[in-house]
Design a protein around this motif. Structure first.
Motif, PDB file in Angstrom:
ATOM      1  N   PHE A   1      -4.107   0.909  17.535  1.00 63.52           N
ATOM      2  CA  PHE A   1      -3.132  -0.191  17.550  1.00 63.52           C
ATOM      3  C   PHE A   1      -2.098   0.009  16.443  1.00 63.52           C
ATOM      4  N   PHE A   2      -2.587   0.340  15.237  1.00 61.03           N
ATOM      5  CA  PHE A   2      -1.677   0.565  14.109  1.00 61.03           C
ATOM      6  C   PHE A   2      -0.721   1.719  14.406  1.00 61.03           C
ATOM      7  N   ALA A   3      -1.274   2.791  14.956  1.00 65.08           N
ATOM      8  CA  ALA A   3      -0.447   3.962  15.258  1.00 65.08           C
ATOM      9  C   ALA A   3       0.591   3.632  16.331  1.00 65.08           C
ATOM     10  N   LYS A   4       0.183   2.890  17.350  1.00 62.14           N
ATOM     11  CA  LYS A   4       1.078   2.558  18.456  1.00 62.14           C
ATOM     12  C   LYS A   4       2.280   1.748  17.994  1.00 62.14           C
ATOM     13  N   TYR A   5       2.041   0.829  17.051  1.00 58.19           N
ATOM     14  CA  TYR A   5       3.113  -0.068  16.618  1.00 58.19           C
ATOM     15  C   TYR A   5       3.672   0.287  15.238  1.00 58.19           C
ATOM     16  N   SER A   6       3.413   1.502  14.794  1.00 58.46           N
ATOM     17  CA  SER A   6       3.975   2.032  13.539  1.00 58.46           C
ATOM     18  C   SER A   6       3.630   1.161  12.339  1.00 58.46           C
ATOM     19  N   LEU A   7       2.388   0.701  12.292  1.00 58.06           N
ATOM     20  CA  LEU A   7       1.889  -0.039  11.134  1.00 58.06           C
ATOM     21  C   LEU A   7       1.234   0.961  10.177  1.00 58.06           C
TER      22      LEU A   7
ATOM     23  N   ALA B   1      -4.808 -13.730   6.772  1.00 59.97           N
ATOM     24  CA  ALA B   1      -3.765 -14.725   7.004  1.00 59.97           C
ATOM     25  C   ALA B   1      -4.196 -15.725   8.058  1.00 59.97           C
ATOM     26  N   PHE B   2      -3.693 -16.939   7.945  1.00 57.01           N
ATOM     27  CA  PHE B   2      -3.807 -17.920   9.020  1.00 57.01           C
ATOM     28  C   PHE B   2      -2.680 -17.621  10.003  1.00 57.01           C
ATOM     29  N   ALA B   3      -2.984 -17.657  11.289  1.00 57.68           N
ATOM     30  CA  ALA B   3      -1.958 -17.344  12.279  1.00 57.68           C
ATOM     31  C   ALA B   3      -2.067 -18.296  13.466  1.00 57.68           C
ATOM     32  N   ASP B   4      -0.912 -18.688  13.983  1.00 54.72           N
ATOM     33  CA  ASP B   4      -0.887 -19.572  15.148  1.00 54.72           C
ATOM     34  C   ASP B   4      -0.338 -18.859  16.385  1.00 54.72           C
ATOM     35  N   GLY B   5      -0.223 -17.546  16.315  1.00 54.84           N
ATOM     36  CA  GLY B   5       0.333 -16.788  17.419  1.00 54.84           C
ATOM     37  C   GLY B   5       1.788 -16.434  17.215  1.00 54.84           C
ATOM     38  N   LYS B   6       2.425 -17.107  16.257  1.00 51.14           N
ATOM     39  CA  LYS B   6       3.839 -16.837  15.963  1.00 51.14           C
ATOM     40  C   LYS B   6       4.075 -16.542  14.484  1.00 51.14           C
ATOM     41  N   ILE B   7       3.401 -17.284  13.633  1.00 49.82           N
ATOM     42  CA  ILE B   7       3.615 -17.140  12.192  1.00 49.82           C
ATOM     43  C   ILE B   7       2.299 -16.794  11.515  1.00 49.82           C
ATOM     44  N   ALA B   8       2.323 -15.804  10.621  1.00 50.67           N
ATOM     45  CA  ALA B   8       1.162 -15.421   9.814  1.00 50.67           C
ATOM     46  C   ALA B   8       1.386 -15.899   8.388  1.00 50.67           C
ATOM     47  N   SER B   9       0.517 -16.773   7.912  1.00 48.16           N
ATOM     48  CA  SER B   9       0.622 -17.313   6.558  1.00 48.16           C
ATOM     49  C   SER B   9      -0.513 -16.730   5.723  1.00 48.16           C
ATOM     50  N   MET B  10      -0.165 -15.870   4.787  1.00 47.45           N
ATOM     51  CA  MET B  10      -1.158 -15.095   4.052  1.00 47.45           C
ATOM     52  C   MET B  10      -1.937 -15.942   3.046  1.00 47.45           C
ATOM     53  N   MET B  11      -3.243 -15.693   2.983  1.00 50.25           N
ATOM     54  CA  MET B  11      -4.110 -16.322   1.979  1.00 50.25           C
ATOM     55  C   MET B  11      -4.026 -15.531   0.674  1.00 50.25           C
ATOM     56  N   ALA B  12      -4.737 -16.006  -0.331  1.00 52.95           N
ATOM     57  CA  ALA B  12      -4.805 -15.273  -1.596  1.00 52.95           C
ATOM     58  C   ALA B  12      -5.516 -13.945  -1.369  1.00 52.95           C
ATOM     59  N   PRO B  13      -4.995 -12.843  -1.893  1.00 53.32           N
ATOM     60  CA  PRO B  13      -5.666 -11.548  -1.726  1.00 53.32           C
ATOM     61  C   PRO B  13      -7.000 -11.544  -2.464  1.00 53.32           C
ATOM     62  N   ALA B  14      -8.016 -10.955  -1.840  1.00 50.49           N
ATOM     63  CA  ALA B  14      -9.360 -10.937  -2.417  1.00 50.49           C
ATOM     64  C   ALA B  14      -9.818  -9.504  -2.651  1.00 50.49           C
TER      65      ALA B  14
ATOM     66  N   ARG C   1       2.856  -7.695  -2.334  1.00 44.73           N
ATOM     67  CA  ARG C   1       2.539  -8.849  -1.488  1.00 44.73           C
ATOM     68  C   ARG C   1       3.612  -9.045  -0.409  1.00 44.73           C
ATOM     69  N   LYS C   2       4.870  -8.869  -0.795  1.00 44.46           N
ATOM     70  CA  LYS C   2       5.951  -9.010   0.189  1.00 44.46           C
ATOM     71  C   LYS C   2       5.817  -7.980   1.300  1.00 44.46           C
ATOM     72  N   GLU C   3       5.448  -6.752   0.925  1.00 43.11           N
ATOM     73  CA  GLU C   3       5.262  -5.705   1.930  1.00 43.11           C
ATOM     74  C   GLU C   3       4.112  -6.056   2.874  1.00 43.11           C
ATOM     75  N   VAL C   4       3.012  -6.548   2.296  1.00 40.58           N
ATOM     76  CA  VAL C   4       1.847  -6.909   3.108  1.00 40.58           C
ATOM     77  C   VAL C   4       2.185  -8.067   4.043  1.00 40.58           C
TER      78      VAL C   4
ATOM     79  N   GLN D   1       2.979 -10.175   9.474  1.00 39.61           N
ATOM     80  CA  GLN D   1       3.825 -10.861  10.458  1.00 39.61           C
ATOM     81  C   GLN D   1       4.118  -9.977  11.655  1.00 39.61           C
ATOM     82  N   LYS D   2       4.362  -8.690  11.389  1.00 42.54           N
ATOM     83  CA  LYS D   2       4.627  -7.766  12.492  1.00 42.54           C
ATOM     84  C   LYS D   2       3.401  -7.592  13.384  1.00 42.54           C
ATOM     85  N   THR D   3       2.222  -7.576  12.753  1.00 43.86           N
ATOM     86  CA  THR D   3       0.976  -7.421  13.509  1.00 43.86           C
ATOM     87  C   THR D   3       0.743  -8.617  14.422  1.00 43.86           C
TER      88      THR D   3
END
Length: 263
Positions: free
Chosen positions: A115-121, A208-221, A253-256, A261-263
């Motif tokens: 999946f990552f390879a297909k979508y250039s992640l 991240a929390f996601a609703d199908g449109k927006i990914a809202s990232m949690m604190a990195p662990a 964090r901005k990159e992640v 979001q792209k994923t």
């Protein structure tokens, strides 16, 4: 969710205990049921363990309907990969957790790498091998080390965080392939194997929390996965977790966040 609601938390680990406590503390929640729960949740006020396995999808949906819960919160990966969120949706029971199709990203490392390879992640160089391709996997390991590249060996399926083997030599890498593919150390989780480029450095988990449109990232662990001191020994599945992880700088964090979001 209206006030006075009951909630069902699926799972039996420390993670589920923490989730159940935070939900219980909400002014909107009256009582939390845990299936199956653990010794800790058994002692909590306004919290009840119920002996339904987290792998019993039909039983969990039936329990949710019987208790008329306002929300099912799923902690472990396995019930999500088995379709619990889909079954709850079909029964008109609100469920926090991805569908079976979305959970495939967690269920199969081979699927997620493709999946990552297909979508250039961004992802490490890799190659997947199915059951019966043990010799091809060994040949690939030898070619990688001959080119000066070290590898890790991963059982593709769910292995409770312990399915990643980190060899320190070509011989150990070949032995790791045999351990997963021939000796079946991880059972069905090793039906497919990912041989992946070794990346050296600090690691953190970004969810991240996601609703199908927006990914809202949690604190990195971050956790200390190896069982022995000085980063030695097999993976534990994630001991000593803490958040936020300082290794994730604001720039990273901005990159992640963009990748999530792209994923």
């Amino acid at each position: 969710m209206a006030e006075g609601a009951d909630v069902l938390v699926v799972g039996s680990g420390g993670r589920e205990h923490a989730i159940a406590c935070k939900l219980r503390d909400s002014p909107k929640v009256r009582h939390v049921f845990c299936a199956p729960g653990n010794g800790g949740t058994a002692q909590e006020p306004n919290m009840t363990n119920i002996a339904v396995s987290d792998s019993d999808v039909e039983g969990l949906v039936r329990l949710a309907k019987e208790k008329a819960v306002a929300l099912v919160f799923v902690g472990p990966e396995a019930p999500l990969c088995a379709g619990l969120a889909d079954a709850c949706s079909a029964a008109n029971v609100p469920c926090f957790g991805p569908t079976k199709a979305a959970a495939e990203l967690e269920a199969s490392k081979a699927f997620s790498k493709d999946f990552f390879a297909k979508y250039s992640l961004p992802t490490a160089t890799y190659k997947n091998f199915k059951a019966g391709e043990h010799e091809a996997a060994i040949a690939y390991v030898e070619s990688e080390y001959a080119a000066g590249r070290e590898v890790v060996v991963k059982a593709s399926g769910l292995a409770a965080g312990k399915g990643v083997l980190m060899p320190t030599s070509v011989d150990e890498a070949k032995a790791a392939v045999k351990q997963v593919m021939v000796d079946r150390a991880f059972g069905e989780a090793g039906d497919e194997v990912v041989v992946e480029q070794l990346l050296v450095g600090e690691e953190c988990s970004c969810m991240a929390f996601a609703d199908g449109k927006i990914a809202s990232m949690m604190a990195p662990a971050q956790d200390h996965k190896r069982v022995n001191d000085n980063d030695q020994g097999p993976n534990t599945g994630g001991m000593g977790a803490y958040a936020p992880a300082p290794c994730l700088t604001p720039k990273l964090r901005k990159e992640v966040e963009q990748i999530l979001q792209k994923t």
